[in-house]
Design a protein around this motif. Structure first.
Motif, short mmCIF file in Angstrom:
data_model
loop_
_atom_site.label_atom_id
_atom_site.label_comp_id
_atom_site.label_asym_id
_atom_site.label_seq_id
_atom_site.Cartn_x
_atom_site.Cartn_y
_atom_site.Cartn_z
N LEU A 56 -3.93 -33.58 25.08
CA LEU A 56 -4.64 -34.57 24.31
C LEU A 56 -6.10 -34.53 24.71
O LEU A 56 -6.83 -34.93 23.94
CB LEU A 56 -3.85 -35.94 25.08
N TYR A 57 -6.39 -34.23 26.02
CA TYR A 57 -7.78 -34.01 26.25
C TYR A 57 -8.54 -33.21 25.45
O TYR A 57 -9.69 -33.52 24.96
CB TYR A 57 -7.56 -33.40 27.94
N ALA A 58 -7.92 -32.02 25.06
CA ALA A 58 -8.53 -31.11 24.21
C ALA A 58 -8.78 -31.60 22.81
O ALA A 58 -9.76 -31.64 22.02
CB ALA A 58 -7.93 -29.87 24.14
N VAL A 92 -9.16 -34.85 22.10
CA VAL A 92 -10.13 -35.75 22.33
C VAL A 92 -11.55 -35.24 22.03
O VAL A 92 -12.43 -35.52 21.36
CB VAL A 92 -10.25 -36.70 23.46
N ARG A 93 -11.81 -34.22 22.83
CA ARG A 93 -13.06 -33.40 22.81
C ARG A 93 -13.33 -32.68 21.70
O ARG A 93 -14.26 -32.60 20.90
CB ARG A 93 -12.97 -32.23 23.89
N TYR A 94 -12.17 -32.15 20.77
CA TYR A 94 -12.12 -31.51 19.58
C TYR A 94 -13.00 -32.53 18.65
O TYR A 94 -13.50 -32.07 17.71
CB TYR A 94 -10.78 -31.05 19.36
N PHE A 95 -12.36 -33.63 18.56
CA PHE A 95 -12.92 -34.69 17.64
C PHE A 95 -14.17 -35.33 17.97
O PHE A 95 -14.49 -36.41 17.59
CB PHE A 95 -11.92 -35.62 17.24
N GLY A 96 -14.74 -34.88 19.22
CA GLY A 96 -16.13 -35.50 19.36
C GLY A 96 -15.98 -36.35 20.53
O GLY A 96 -17.17 -37.04 20.89
N GLY A 97 -14.97 -36.73 21.17
CA GLY A 97 -14.64 -37.96 22.38
C GLY A 97 -15.63 -37.25 23.37
O GLY A 97 -15.98 -35.96 23.61
N THR A 98 -16.09 -38.23 24.27
CA THR A 98 -16.68 -37.89 25.48
C THR A 98 -15.55 -37.17 26.51
O THR A 98 -14.43 -37.52 26.65
CB THR A 98 -17.19 -38.83 26.03
N GLU A 99 -16.19 -36.43 27.49
CA GLU A 99 -15.36 -35.97 28.50
C GLU A 99 -14.64 -37.13 29.43
O GLU A 99 -13.49 -36.80 29.76
CB GLU A 99 -16.16 -35.01 29.51
N LEU A 108 -13.95 -40.14 28.12
CA LEU A 108 -12.74 -40.82 27.34
C LEU A 108 -11.69 -39.63 27.33
O LEU A 108 -10.20 -40.39 27.52
CB LEU A 108 -13.18 -41.08 26.16
N ALA A 109 -11.81 -38.51 27.42
CA ALA A 109 -10.80 -37.64 27.24
C ALA A 109 -9.86 -37.55 28.51
O ALA A 109 -8.68 -37.59 28.50
CB ALA A 109 -11.31 -36.26 27.18
N TRP A 110 -10.47 -37.75 29.79
CA TRP A 110 -9.76 -37.48 31.01
C TRP A 110 -8.99 -38.86 31.10
O TRP A 110 -7.89 -38.91 31.67
CB TRP A 110 -10.86 -37.48 32.02
#
Length: 396
Positions: free
Chosen positions: A268-270, A272-279, A281-283
């Motif tokens: 899920l972390y990756a 979120v980052r793939y779609f442009g989310g911040t680090e 938010l991903a965490w």
């Protein structure tokens, strides 16, 4: 065959494999075999048309093993030094890096690889790690169909192609779960060996404590401590100091900077980052998912639900709980699938289950489009382990 619970084991003759499932597995197995042969004969696997080694993840293991044999294991963690060894082994330079991310105990495996010629080590590693994975799948399903199911997983080709550890990880997760009710000490040893990839051990202590499997817990702890001590004696204090020194750099490169590219990670972390989310938010989202899965596992393992169901939930949850799961690690998704198939071939599949598993296969195959589709595939498999169904209560 040994049952997972006090209920009697069902004889293979009583197991009925749906024809559709048989045909799909045969087709997928044929695809995997064809891809492997095509890649090798087309000089896209191990060696190129000029006879030079092809840079893949396996070169990290091989070069690390070379440094161990040279008496310099700590230098395997240094990206620049390791790449020099890799270039020399392949006979060519290449863009990017294939760093060493593993704790020192995995040097034992790498050093054996480095004793062999590159091509022999490459194929030998793929086959040597494939065998226990297939054996575990056969044991979990309780039928020879488990062998076909193991070889049908689309990521079998991917893992063999890049020479990664997916087969070993799946074998250790599957062995641990299969052996817990029947050979707890041996199950703990398998779990202790899984510490070569510690991110996949997050949920096991929770499940073991919740269910009171203390022999497994103690055995796993003793095995892990033994691995640390033996590797310390074999490779020196420097190797462990180097591991902890380079660990933040590896984490930053993979999870902060995304140098491996986000679509190669399936958490899920990756995503979120793939779609442009911040680090940040991903965490946060990954922590919420991990905590939710941990609570669900703890509650389920305290119940008297059938062991096969609880094992499937833990296997699927193990993959969902970590932010660092690469595409080749997804071979381990075959383990919860095997537990679901074990239940389904004995009590019957619900109408939507096989189509749902089929959609998970399609999502995994969509990886070749460069999209991180592993997470929805994991969620589909996890969703099939539905504890609310009475059917599971009577499953072996």
């Amino acid at each position: 065959m040994v049952a997972f619970s006090s209920t009697l084991a069902i004889a293979p003759a009583e197991i009925k494999i749906p024809a559709t499932l048989k045909y799909v597995c045969v087709a997928l197995y044929a695809v995997n075999l064809t891809l492997c042969l095509t890649a090798y004969l087309g000089h896209a696997w191990i060696y190129d048309k000029n006879g030079l080694g092809i840079p893949t993840d396996f070169i990290s293991f091989y070069a690390g093993g070379r440094l161990v044999l040279d008496g310099l294991p700590a230098q395997a963690f240094d990206w620049e030094i390791l790449k020099q060894i890799q270039v020399a082994a392949l006979g060519r330079d290449f863009a990017g890096d294939f760093p060493w991310h593993y704790p020192p105990p995995f040097f034992f495996v790498a050093s054996v690889m480095a004793l062999l010629p590159f091509s022999v080590a490459y194929l030998g590693w793929a086959l040597a790690s494939l065998v226990p994975y297939v054996a575990v799948m056969r044991a979990i399903v309780g039928h020879d169909f488990g062998i076909r199911l193991a070889l049908a997983v689309p990521l079998v080709f991917v893992n063999a192609w890049v020479g990664q550890t997916g087969f070993l990880t799946a074998a250790l997760i599957g062995s641990t779960l299969y052996l817990i009710p029947i050979r707890p000490v041996l199950a703990g040893i398998c779990l202790g060996l899984l510490t070569y990839k510690p991110q996949f051990g997050l949920l096991f202590p929770i499940a073991l404590i919740a269910a009171g499997h203390w022999r497994v817990f103690v055995s796993a702890s003793a095995t892990a401590v033994t691995m640390v001590l033996v590797s310390w004696l074999a490779f020196g204090t420097e190797s462990w100091l180097a591991f902890f020194h380079w660990l933040p750099s590896s984490s930053e490169a993979v999870l902060t900077d995304g140098r491996a590219t986000w679509w190669k990670l399936q958490s899920l972390y990756a995503m979120v980052r793939y779609f442009g989310g911040t680090e940040q938010l991903a965490w946060v989202l990954q922590f919420v998912l991990t905590a939710s899965v941990a609570v669900a596992v703890a509650l389920m393992w305290r119940t008297r639900l059938p062991y096969a169901l609880k094992a499937g939930v833990l296997a699927a949850g193990t993959l969902l709980a970590t932010p660092y799961i690469a595409i080749y690690d997804m071979v381990a998704l075959a383990i919860p699938v095997a537990f679901l198939v074990r239940i389904g071939v004995r009590t019957g599949f619900r109408r939507y289950e096989l189509p749902a598993l089929g959609s998970a296969v399609v999502l995994i195959a969509a990886y070749f489009t460069g999209t991180p589709t592993g997470l929805p595939a994991m969620l589909i498999v996890a969703g099939r382990t539905d504890p609310c169904s009475f059917r599971f209560v009577v499953a072996a």
